[in-house]
Design a protein around this motif. Structure first.
Motif, PDB file in Angstrom:
ATOM      1  N   THR A 111      -1.237   8.300  -5.387  1.00 36.14           N
ATOM      2  CA  THR A 111      -2.058   8.935  -4.352  1.00 36.14           C
ATOM      3  C   THR A 111      -1.902  10.441  -4.423  1.00 36.14           C
ATOM      4  N   CYS A 144       0.845  -1.188   0.000  1.00 36.06           N
ATOM      5  CA  CYS A 144       0.000   0.000   0.000  1.00 36.06           C
ATOM      6  C   CYS A 144       0.887   1.246   0.000  1.00 36.06           C
ATOM      7  N   CYS A 174      -5.632  -2.828   1.365  1.00 37.12           N
ATOM      8  CA  CYS A 174      -4.815  -3.298   2.484  1.00 37.12           C
ATOM      9  C   CYS A 174      -5.716  -3.469   3.702  1.00 37.12           C
ATOM     10  N   VAL A 233       0.165   4.125   0.970  1.00 33.32           N
ATOM     11  CA  VAL A 233      -0.153   4.991   2.108  1.00 33.32           C
ATOM     12  C   VAL A 233       0.509   4.480   3.381  1.00 33.32           C
ATOM     13  N   CYS A 234       0.345   3.177   3.676  1.00 37.45           N
ATOM     14  CA  CYS A 234       0.822   2.630   4.954  1.00 37.45           C
ATOM     15  C   CYS A 234       1.841   1.506   4.807  1.00 37.45           C
ATOM     16  N   GLU A 286       1.397  -1.513   4.047  1.00 35.32           N
ATOM     17  CA  GLU A 286       0.906  -2.842   4.398  1.00 35.32           C
ATOM     18  C   GLU A 286       0.670  -3.663   3.125  1.00 35.32           C
ATOM     19  N   ARG A 321       7.011  -3.796  -0.339  1.00 37.60           N
ATOM     20  CA  ARG A 321       7.226  -4.237   1.034  1.00 37.60           C
ATOM     21  C   ARG A 321       8.714  -4.141   1.400  1.00 37.60           C
ATOM     22  N   ARG A 378       6.981   7.600  -2.003  1.00 35.39           N
ATOM     23  CA  ARG A 378       7.594   6.389  -1.450  1.00 35.39           C
ATOM     24  C   ARG A 378       7.462   5.294  -2.495  1.00 35.39           C
ATOM     25  N   ALA A 391      -5.790  -1.872   6.361  1.00 27.84           N
ATOM     26  CA  ALA A 391      -6.203  -0.590   6.933  1.00 27.84           C
ATOM     27  C   ALA A 391      -7.347   0.056   6.157  1.00 27.84           C
ATOM     28  N   HIS A 416      -7.270   1.117   2.882  1.00 28.23           N
ATOM     29  CA  HIS A 416      -6.889   1.908   1.714  1.00 28.23           C
ATOM     30  C   HIS A 416      -7.119   1.065   0.456  1.00 28.23           C
TER      31      HIS A 416
END
Length: 278
Positions: A53, A19, A35, A21-22, A24, A152, A148, A37, A39
């Motif tokens: 994003t 993801c 994910c 954003v996070c 995951e 993973r 980013r 979370a 998203h």
């Protein structure tokens, strides 16, 4: 590649994609990636993961991507692709091509490494569309790599950065313990013959220092210099100009007219292929 083949490649790449954003893991449910979370991101109908994003730079246009595909298909950069392949360890199993364009370098590596899989990531939707079908073991994603890298931690054995932006800290995060980053940077004389007739940009004089700064904490462990002197037909002279950043602000018709007037043009290809590791 068929649509099911592209989805199969994307499903396999969920082993390394994350993801944006996070960071995951992601799972696919139909045409949506999500994910834990919550998203969620679309899977484009061409089979790539739409992981951009917020506001992003537009990236290469469809015309620029087409010019790059045609230029690379003519073989002018084949020595670069061969050097990139040689820098990827034989045992590498997951390859990430970052700022991938249409994914030609990832495809070259996957052809040479039949046990490997890969994912091409670029901010350009046109590039992601092209990369999604570049090889049966290669998936594609659209993402803004300035934010980013949507991979993973410790997930890829080799990352390719060919003429693209570099962030050593993010690359260090996504590399497996013995992973490497293969970086291609132009030498000062690279495509120098295009500068006067077309006003293309020269290589920045402090590029060496900036490269070392941006790649920390990784360090160079191997280096090769690639040079070639092909004679480009006018159509490929124009493509060489328009497939890069100049394609955003130069009129394509004017570039093609100027290239036709010049006729066949000898050019210099000069790059360094660097392998970075911890």
């Amino acid at each position: 590649m068929t649509a099911p083949e592209r989805l199969a490649a994307l499903d396999a790449a969920l082993a390394v994609l994350a993801c944006p954003v996070c960071l995951e893991p992601l799972a696919r449910d139909g045409s949506v990636l999500a994910c834990a979370a919550g998203h969620a991101f679309d899977v484009a109908r061409q089979g790539y993961a739409a992981l951009a994003t917020g506001s992003t730079v537009p990236g290469d246009t469809t015309a620029m991507v087409r010019d790059r595909i045609d230029f690379l298909a003519a073989g002018h950069y084949r020595p670069i692709a061969e050097a990139v392949v040689a820098a990827v360890p034989e045992e590498a199993r997951w390859i990430a091509d970052l700022a991938s364009g249409p994914g030609a370098y990832l495809a070259a590596v996957l052809v040479a490494r039949p046990a490997a899989r890969g994912v091409a990531i670029d901010v350009s939707a046109a590039a992601a569309r092209a990369a999604a079908g570049v090889h049966p073991r290669g998936a594609a994603a659209r993402a803004d790599l300035r934010r980013r890298v949507p991979l993973r931690g410790a997930s890829v054995d080799a990352a390719l950065v060919v003429f693209g932006p570099r962030d050593g800290a993010e690359l260090d995060r996504v590399l497996a313990p013995d992973g490497v980053v293969v970086v291609v940077v132009p030498e000062p004389e690279h495509l120098a013959e295009l500068r006067e007739p077309f006003g293309t940009l020269a290589v920045a004089p402090d590029k060496e220092r900036r490269l070392a700064d941006r790649m920390r904490p990784l360090r160079v462990v191997q280096e090769a210099r690639v040079t070639a002197h092909p004679v480009l037909p006018p159509a490929d002279v124009a493509r060489a100009v328009l497939m890069g950043p100049n394609g955003h602000h130069l009129a394509a018709y004017a570039v093609r007219e100027s290239a036709a007037a010049l006729g066949p043009l000898p050019i210099t290809i000069a790059v360094r292929v660097l392998r970075f590791a911890r």
